[in-house]
Scaffold this motif. Structure first.
Motif, short mmCIF file in Angstrom:
data_model
loop_
_atom_site.label_atom_id
_atom_site.label_comp_id
_atom_site.label_asym_id
_atom_site.label_seq_id
_atom_site.Cartn_x
_atom_site.Cartn_y
_atom_site.Cartn_z
N UNK A 191 -22.53 -9.87 -18.57
CA UNK A 191 -21.79 -10.73 -17.65
C UNK A 191 -21.03 -9.85 -16.66
N UNK A 192 -21.29 -10.04 -15.39
CA UNK A 192 -20.60 -9.23 -14.38
C UNK A 192 -20.33 -10.08 -13.14
N UNK A 193 -19.38 -9.60 -12.32
CA UNK A 193 -19.03 -10.33 -11.10
C UNK A 193 -20.16 -10.24 -10.08
N UNK A 194 -20.22 -11.24 -9.21
CA UNK A 194 -21.31 -11.32 -8.23
C UNK A 194 -20.79 -11.14 -6.80
N UNK A 195 -21.65 -10.64 -5.95
CA UNK A 195 -21.34 -10.48 -4.53
C UNK A 195 -21.20 -11.87 -3.90
N UNK A 196 -20.22 -12.04 -3.03
CA UNK A 196 -20.01 -13.31 -2.35
C UNK A 196 -20.19 -13.14 -0.85
N UNK A 197 -20.53 -14.22 -0.17
CA UNK A 197 -20.72 -14.16 1.29
C UNK A 197 -19.39 -14.28 2.03
N UNK A 198 -18.35 -14.69 1.32
CA UNK A 198 -17.04 -14.90 1.94
C UNK A 198 -16.20 -13.63 1.82
N UNK A 199 -16.13 -12.83 2.88
CA UNK A 199 -15.37 -11.58 2.87
C UNK A 199 -14.33 -11.59 3.99
N UNK A 200 -13.27 -10.81 3.82
CA UNK A 200 -12.19 -10.75 4.80
C UNK A 200 -12.29 -9.52 5.71
N UNK A 201 -12.69 -8.39 5.16
CA UNK A 201 -12.82 -7.15 5.94
C UNK A 201 -14.18 -6.51 5.66
N UNK A 202 -14.70 -5.83 6.65
CA UNK A 202 -15.98 -5.12 6.49
C UNK A 202 -15.79 -3.66 6.93
N UNK A 203 -16.22 -2.73 6.09
CA UNK A 203 -16.19 -1.30 6.40
C UNK A 203 -17.63 -0.79 6.41
N UNK A 204 -18.03 -0.14 7.50
CA UNK A 204 -19.40 0.38 7.61
C UNK A 204 -19.40 1.89 7.39
N UNK A 205 -20.34 2.37 6.57
CA UNK A 205 -20.47 3.81 6.29
C UNK A 205 -21.93 4.22 6.39
N UNK A 206 -22.16 5.42 6.98
CA UNK A 206 -23.50 5.99 6.99
C UNK A 206 -23.55 7.04 5.89
N UNK A 207 -24.44 6.82 4.91
CA UNK A 207 -24.49 7.68 3.73
C UNK A 207 -25.92 8.12 3.45
N UNK A 208 -26.05 9.19 2.70
CA UNK A 208 -27.37 9.69 2.30
C UNK A 208 -27.98 8.78 1.24
N UNK A 209 -27.11 8.32 0.32
CA UNK A 209 -27.60 7.45 -0.76
C UNK A 209 -26.51 6.44 -1.12
N UNK A 210 -26.91 5.19 -1.32
CA UNK A 210 -25.96 4.15 -1.67
C UNK A 210 -25.62 4.23 -3.16
N UNK A 211 -24.47 3.69 -3.58
CA UNK A 211 -24.14 3.66 -5.01
C UNK A 211 -25.22 2.95 -5.82
N UNK A 212 -25.31 3.31 -7.07
CA UNK A 212 -26.39 2.82 -7.93
C UNK A 212 -26.46 1.30 -8.02
N UNK A 213 -25.31 0.64 -8.14
CA UNK A 213 -25.31 -0.81 -8.33
C UNK A 213 -25.18 -1.59 -7.03
N UNK A 214 -25.19 -0.89 -5.88
CA UNK A 214 -25.07 -1.58 -4.59
C UNK A 214 -26.23 -2.56 -4.40
N UNK A 215 -25.92 -3.70 -3.79
CA UNK A 215 -26.93 -4.76 -3.60
C UNK A 215 -27.58 -4.63 -2.23
N UNK A 216 -28.91 -4.69 -2.20
CA UNK A 216 -29.65 -4.54 -0.94
C UNK A 216 -29.65 -5.84 -0.15
#
Length: 399
Positions: free
Chosen positions: A16-41
């Motif tokens: 059981x884990x929390x889920x990504x929601x479409x309702x967000x207040x702030x957005x931060x953009x980053x250019x990275x070599x590799x995304x975190x393991x559990x990041x959602x595509x």
């Protein structure tokens, strides 16, 4: 009983884990070599990955002040009496949601008034400065406005075929008082009374005309309820019999303990098979074995201890006499499958009061004790019904 399982998640259990929601207040953009393991595509219409996302949840408690400006005009709106009374003394009041939140935090977290006042001040970084006396007033206000809600809860409970009752001590201004509870699958109703057997404010009057089954812990005052049937809590009997086994080495206690659990196991087996009752012959056979063990145990004890006074008798012997006298009440769980073996539902409700006692020790006034009983009734009923307690409090304050 111990399960011997290790702490934490068990093998083959769903994560059981929390889920990504479409309702967000702030957005931060980053250019990275590799995304975190559990990041959602996040993909486009052609199923190409656009980017990966993670979420961080923050909590901010701050005051929101709504200013209402009144411009005097001959053709203006005439304010109703409720609004006029609301601002009769102080130009600053609190919203229904704010009041409900304060009562919710005090009750849900069992947080004393002074500590809650300090917590709200710290978390809001000084923007919410609520005095302990104000929190107390909000609890009293909730108590006064909840009368209709509480009557509805009690009616729903008494409509059920089975109710559980129990009581636990509560100190008010240094004196002993009692918190009673009436509960079943429809809700929980708490009462603060001066005496354990209070016939004016306690459970006895409320259950006077009840015709269902009352499950209790052998508090004899409940036997004065003549319109209903009674069922004894056998969890207490288990403890008394175990005491006789461990300290008195009584074989009769062991036989009776085994028989009670044999009956309980048989009931569960029949329920698993889709049955709703036990055959009359089987009930009769169990009842005879029950009586035989009790009578033989009492007879053997009297022969071994001739002339012993009742005060000096072993505790399990007193239990035997009780089980023989109230045989029907102790075996009702076997004859009627809707009746439970224990009074755990009511005892669980009483634990809530005991937790409060461990933290706050006592109530200052009887009025405060009754307010606590009202609010606890609302909370525990919401829990039983899988409802949102905070929303229920808001409804009450909006009345």
């Amino acid at each position: 009983m111990p399960t011997n399982r290790k702490r934490g998640g068990q093998k083959n259990h769903k994560l059981h884990k929390s889920h990504i929601t479409a309702d967000v207040d702030d957005i931060i953009c980053k250019r990275v070599v590799q995304a975190p393991r559990s990041a959602q595509a996040v993909k486009d219409e052609d199923n190409h990955i656009l980017y990966y996302v993670t979420h961080e949840v923050d909590l901010i408690m701050e005051s929101k002040i709504i200013e209402i400006r009144y411009y005097i005009s001959e053709d203006g709106e005439v304010l109703d009496d409720r609004t006029m009374k609301k601002y009769a003394i102080n130009p600053l009041t609190y919203t229904h949601h704010f009041k409900a939140s304060v009562v919710y935090l005090n009750q849900r977290g069992t947080i004393p008034f002074q500590r809650l006042s300090e917590m709200m001040n710290d978390i809001s970084r000084g923007t919410i400065q609520l005095q302990p006396s104000t929190i107390s007033k909000r609890c009293q206000e909730c108590h006064e406005k909840s009368r209709g809600t509480l009557e509805g809860i009690l009616d729903d409970i008494l409509y059920g075929y089975v109710v559980h009752v129990d009581e636990t001590g509560a100190r008010i201004s240094g004196d002993n008082h009692w918190m009673h509870v009436i509960t079943n699958e429809m809700g929980a109703y708490f009462i603060c009374a001066e005496d354990r057997g209070d016939k004016s404010d306690g459970t006895i009057t409320l259950l006077d005309m009840y015709t269902g089954v009352v499950v209790h812990d052998h508090f004899k005052t409940y036997q004065n309820l003549l319109m209903c049937k009674h069922a004894e809590c056998n969890a207490h009997i288990d403890r008394y019999l175990k005491s006789g086994i461990d300290f008195e080495r009584s074989e009769d206690c062991q036989q009776l303990f085994d028989l009670m659990h044999e009956m309980l196991h048989r009931k569960h087996t029949l329920i698993d098979e889709g049955k709703t009752f036990m055959e009359t012959k089987e009930i009769r056979d169990y009842g005879k074995r029950y009586e035989d063990i009790l009578k033989e145990g009492l007879e053997k004890y009297n022969e071994a201890n001739p002339g012993i006074s009742k005060k000096a008798e072993a505790e399990y012997i007193k239990t035997f006499r009780r089980m023989l006298e109230y045989k029907e009440d102790h075996l009702r769980f076997m004859k009627d499958f809707t009746i439970p073996y224990t009074n755990n539902k009511a005892e669980k409700m009483c634990r809530v009061v005991k937790v409060h006692k461990n933290i706050s020790h006592q109530f200052v006034t009887m009025r405060g004790g009754k307010a606590y009983a009202s609010i606890t009734s609302i909370f525990q009923t919401a829990n039983i019904r899988k409802e949102n307690a905070l929303e229920k409090l808001e409804e009450i304050f909006s009345n």
